[in-house]
Write an enzyme that holds these catalytic residues in place. Sequence first.
Site, PDB file in Angstrom:
ATOM      1  N   ASN A  36      22.585   2.634  93.818  1.00  0.00           N
ATOM      2  CA  ASN A  36      22.186   2.352  92.438  1.00  0.00           C
ATOM      3  C   ASN A  36      21.961   0.872  92.253  1.00  0.00           C
ATOM      4  O   ASN A  36      22.589   0.035  92.903  1.00  0.00           O
ATOM      5  CB  ASN A  36      23.237   2.874  91.453  1.00  0.00           C
ATOM      6  CG  ASN A  36      24.376   1.895  91.237  1.00  0.00           C
ATOM      7  OD1 ASN A  36      24.301   1.013  90.400  1.00  0.00           O
ATOM      8  ND2 ASN A  36      25.442   2.034  92.018  1.00  0.00           N
ATOM      9  N   ASN A  77      36.421  -5.498  86.215  1.00  0.00           N
ATOM     10  CA  ASN A  77      35.414  -5.260  87.253  1.00  0.00           C
ATOM     11  C   ASN A  77      35.136  -6.576  87.973  1.00  0.00           C
ATOM     12  O   ASN A  77      34.422  -7.432  87.470  1.00  0.00           O
ATOM     13  CB  ASN A  77      34.178  -4.681  86.568  1.00  0.00           C
ATOM     14  CG  ASN A  77      33.038  -4.415  87.530  1.00  0.00           C
ATOM     15  OD1 ASN A  77      33.007  -4.961  88.630  1.00  0.00           O
ATOM     16  ND2 ASN A  77      32.099  -3.596  87.101  1.00  0.00           N
ATOM     17  N   SER A 127      33.754  -6.542  90.980  1.00  0.00           N
ATOM     18  CA  SER A 127      33.209  -5.919  92.183  1.00  0.00           C
ATOM     19  C   SER A 127      31.786  -5.378  92.125  1.00  0.00           C
ATOM     20  O   SER A 127      31.299  -4.880  93.133  1.00  0.00           O
ATOM     21  CB  SER A 127      34.150  -4.786  92.584  1.00  0.00           C
ATOM     22  OG  SER A 127      34.568  -4.044  91.442  1.00  0.00           O
ATOM     23  N   CYS A 128      31.105  -5.487  91.002  1.00  0.00           N
ATOM     24  CA  CYS A 128      29.734  -4.952  90.990  1.00  0.00           C
ATOM     25  C   CYS A 128      28.879  -5.829  91.903  1.00  0.00           C
ATOM     26  O   CYS A 128      28.830  -7.040  91.723  1.00  0.00           O
ATOM     27  CB  CYS A 128      29.165  -4.958  89.574  1.00  0.00           C
ATOM     28  SG  CYS A 128      27.456  -4.392  89.545  1.00  0.00           S
ATOM     29  N   THR A 150      31.012  -0.251  94.829  1.00  0.00           N
ATOM     30  CA  THR A 150      29.963   0.122  95.780  1.00  0.00           C
ATOM     31  C   THR A 150      29.752  -0.932  96.864  1.00  0.00           C
ATOM     32  O   THR A 150      30.126  -2.095  96.710  1.00  0.00           O
ATOM     33  CB  THR A 150      28.638   0.354  95.035  1.00  0.00           C
ATOM     34  OG1 THR A 150      28.352  -0.814  94.274  1.00  0.00           O
ATOM     35  CG2 THR A 150      28.741   1.541  94.110  1.00  0.00           C
ATOM     36  N   CYS A 163      31.834  31.628 122.587  1.00  0.00           N
ATOM     37  CA  CYS A 163      30.718  30.768 123.000  1.00  0.00           C
ATOM     38  C   CYS A 163      29.384  31.504 122.857  1.00  0.00           C
ATOM     39  O   CYS A 163      29.269  32.660 123.244  1.00  0.00           O
ATOM     40  CB  CYS A 163      30.932  30.342 124.442  1.00  0.00           C
ATOM     41  SG  CYS A 163      29.550  29.469 125.172  1.00  0.00           S
ATOM     42  N   CYS A 184      24.938  27.767 123.870  1.00  0.00           N
ATOM     43  CA  CYS A 184      23.912  26.810 123.471  1.00  0.00           C
ATOM     44  C   CYS A 184      23.834  25.609 124.415  1.00  0.00           C
ATOM     45  O   CYS A 184      22.830  24.916 124.470  1.00  0.00           O
ATOM     46  CB  CYS A 184      24.153  26.329 122.045  1.00  0.00           C
ATOM     47  SG  CYS A 184      25.631  25.321 121.875  1.00  0.00           S
ATOM     48  N   CYS A 243      27.758  21.343 124.460  1.00  0.00           N
ATOM     49  CA  CYS A 243      28.924  20.661 125.039  1.00  0.00           C
ATOM     50  C   CYS A 243      28.518  20.034 126.370  1.00  0.00           C
ATOM     51  O   CYS A 243      28.867  18.894 126.673  1.00  0.00           O
ATOM     52  CB  CYS A 243      30.078  21.635 125.218  1.00  0.00           C
ATOM     53  SG  CYS A 243      29.637  23.108 126.158  1.00  0.00           S
ATOM     54  N   CYS A 282      30.420  21.298 119.441  1.00  0.00           N
ATOM     55  CA  CYS A 282      30.277  22.758 119.525  1.00  0.00           C
ATOM     56  C   CYS A 282      30.027  23.339 118.131  1.00  0.00           C
ATOM     57  O   CYS A 282      30.766  23.075 117.198  1.00  0.00           O
ATOM     58  CB  CYS A 282      31.518  23.384 120.133  1.00  0.00           C
ATOM     59  SG  CYS A 282      31.408  25.193 120.169  1.00  0.00           S
TER      60      CYS A 282
END
Lengths: 429, 419
Positions: A77, A135, A137-138, A203, A357, A360, A363, A400
Amino acid sequence: MAIKKDLSVNYLGVKCQNPFFLSSSPVGGNYDMVRKCYETGWAGCFFKTVGIFVADECSPRFDQTNKEGLPWLGFKNMEQISDKPTEQNFEYIYRLVRDYPEHVTVATIMGSSEEEWKQLAKMCDEAGVPLIEGNFSCPQMTSHDMGSDVGTNNELVEKYARAVTSVTDIPFIAKMTPNCKNMEEHARAAIKGGAAAVSAINTIKSITNLDFENMTAMPVVNGKSSISGYSGAAVKPIALRFCTQVQQDEEIHKLVKEKGFDFGYGHEMSGIGGIETWRDAAEFLAVGCRTVQVTTAIMQYGYRIVEDMISGLSHFMDERGFDNLDQFIGCALPNIIPAEELNRDFRLLPKFDDKKCVGCGRCYVSCYDAAHQAIDWNEKKRRPELNDNCVGCHLCLNVCPVQGCITPGEIQWKEGREPVDVKFKKEYI
Amino acid sequence: MSKVVKAKYTAEAVAGFTHRTAMEEAARCLLCHDAPCSQGCPAGTDPAKFIRSIRFRNVKGAAETIRENNILGGSCARVCPYDRLCEEACSRCGIDKPIQIGKLQRYAIEQEKVFKMKILKAPAKKKAAKVACVGAGPASLAAAAELAKAGYRVTIFEREEKAGGVLTYGIVPSRLPQAVVDHDIAQVKGLGVKFEFGKEVKAADLEEYDAVFVGTGLWGANLPKIEGIELAGVYSAVDFLKAARTQKNAFDPGKKVLVVGGGDVAVDCAVTAKLLGAEDVKIVYRRTLEEAPGNMTEFQYALTLGIGITTGMAPAAIKGADKVEAVEFKGFRDEAAQLVLSADTIVFATGQTAEDQTAVAPVKVADKGLIKAPKGKAGGKFFAAGDIVNGGKTVVEAVAAGKEAADAMIAYLEKKGVK
Ligand SMILES: Cc1cc2nc3c(=O)[nH]c(=O)nc-3n(C[C@H](O)[C@H](O)[C@H](O)COP(=O)(O)OP(=O)(O)OC[C@H]3O[C@@H](n4cnc5c(N)ncnc54)[C@H](O)[C@@H]3O)c2cc1C
Ligand SMILES: Cc1cc2nc3c(=O)[nH]c(=O)nc-3n(C[C@H](O)[C@H](O)[C@H](O)COP(=O)(O)O)c2cc1C
Ligand code: SF4
Ligand code: SF4
Ligand code: SF4
């Protein structure tokens, strides 16, 4: 009957119905919004930051990151503090405090000079709020006298905390920025200046995505963009780290005691950053936060998410046999230790369930390309076979796709090491 | 009453993916090592590779993989029986349900069009050898594309006015829109392949060619020898579908339509009749639904359109003065069963047969008039593949066989030393 548990907490001497708060942002920006959030179940609201400075916002001002089609992993933002006149904000806050005494309406303020901080603190006093948040911290203010530039300057943090607490006795919470090297030192400065506690995180300075249409970052404002604050699920790991470090800092707990802000729980952290579910909230509580605050998840889903936070946390307490949150808050802190103190004497080998299993081969690919070539691929059966190279890193278990297919198995002691009882995780979902 | 679907004859029945939904589906893919889905595709389209490209936001690369491996990638994405091919092989079946590979393929090929990509290129310098392909169906198109990519000059002869074979004159457009077929064929044209339409090839036409591919398909009707089979209103499936596809909404299928058969072709005929305005359409199949070769999802689609399905009955006689008025059925196994249905039209979707291929080329024919062509080789300079060799299978198998035959032709021409 839906489960009912006592989720109440005492936070800086104020009784809260549950630990769930809105964090200071547009989700709590006027009377009607906050009324609705209280009626939905939130215990309190850190009202959208009020300053003497009134923001003049850009448009558009939001962007989001996604992965594999999953939107809102993180949210950016470019908003500043409230864009409403100061008096109007205090009028909303005054009415909320008056009309909802069972709920906790916190004023979040930001000044750009000692004078402004004092002036705002006096207005809070007049509105009768139980708590004030500052605040510091903005990360996207248009002046270096405000926001995260102040929050990383110990002198200014202390000075402004002192300014506020010199004109009011209401407990003051300093909201900290993660855009720092070390949050503890800024937190200490705030408490030295008279703050009762800190909250974090605000943020993180970010660029979420580049826009190749305009060759700038997102969001695009008349062909340009700026670095600005990142929040949402993606920042939770960073927020948890900061909260843990602050809560593990003995100096901070000591300072709080010295300053007379120990209500029996040491330093009272309020945790913020990427909370969407009861589980996220419980994680912040486990590292010692007494309340938690939420914005981004509400922007995405609305106030109603608190219903599952309340119900989910109640079920969790029931399952674990906790009667109240004090039995749970801070539980995980002793078990998060420096890397050099971990037991490094064994390897926990993975176990493969051939029936679960699906063949695929993920692993195998990951172990070969990114670990230790410890899996041989049985081409005929399409099954992994563990060989002697395994170091027990659990990369395979993490890739997995089948639940419960790769699990921790045998413990192998490194040569010459002393076997002890080993605790390990058994349930992976 | 349940809700019946109303659809247009030319409107596609299934909506495709958007970028977002494609990403969601690609995210379900397990990105297998040595992926079973890719092994499951007869034409070697390599779904595992193109799905991975989609997942890593390289949709142009995905389109390339498909187009390079399967010249009819767009059409196959719509009509392949994936539930018997790649999707049946999919590892994800072990967890819940397979990745919708066909739909992802459709998405990637749609992007090829959106980005106006031109993926395939033929060498500028052409070889001296001249190659002819008979028929412009999937088998020929695949063979021609391979040959053109290798630098040969190829001419396709087609007796109809458009290319595509069954894709253009058979399958219903609600499953396979003509624009999709045309886009696939444009890729073949883009390789410099020449087309001659309206040309029924006879053996004598082929003398000047160094190599000849025969992909004529099965276009002979298979009508039972029963009373009334010569009446107006009796169709073979291919004639019925072809009439519908060429005349579109101008084609009158009749009010009461009976379709005989239990395969996908029968469903296509029934759906065609319904979408073109027939009031009452019934599929009548002699065996049970369990034994029917058609795809269950296609039968389900027919049901949603309000088409009825009757099993266990075989046609015995067609009644009418000079056009169909009623059809008598007898039980196929149940000797007591009797059924008479009024009808304006009866379509026999009971399989197609080969026409006389020896008139087309000096090839050896086997049972049922099919061409004998192991690995595509039909003797000397003649090659053949597709339905006319395998007796009628699928589009993707015709493509695969066409590719294989093209390889054999290239080997033959190289061996003969034609530059
Ligand atoms: C109604 C129907 C629905 C089907 N549905 C599906 C499906 O959903 N999925 C699937 O995978 N398969 C389906 N099939 C099967 C699939 O269409 C065929 O397997 C495939 O088209 C075979 O390709 P081909 O190139 O061998 O022959 P065809 O597609 O039959 O093409 C042969 C071409 O050769 C031309 N020709 C013939 N003789 C001559 C000559 N002497 N001179 C010039 N031209 C000539 C014909 O006009 C035709 O254009 C369906 C078939 C039918 C009939
Ligand atoms: C649109 C938006 C506006 C914000 N405005 C403020 C603000 O005015 N004051 C403030 O202290 N924090 C502000 N924040 C920060 C949030 O209060 C919160 O600290 C941060 O977003 C992390 O929590 P989350 O992940 O739950 O959103 C804002 C955040 C967003 C997304
Ligand atoms: S634990 Fe690590 S080294 Fe062992 S098989 Fe798994 S990925 Fe390979
Ligand atoms: S990642 Fe899991 S499911 Fe896939 S092959 Fe390995 S063990 Fe089997
Ligand atoms: S088999 Fe299925 S899961 Fe595996 S790569 Fe292919 S589509 Fe993805």
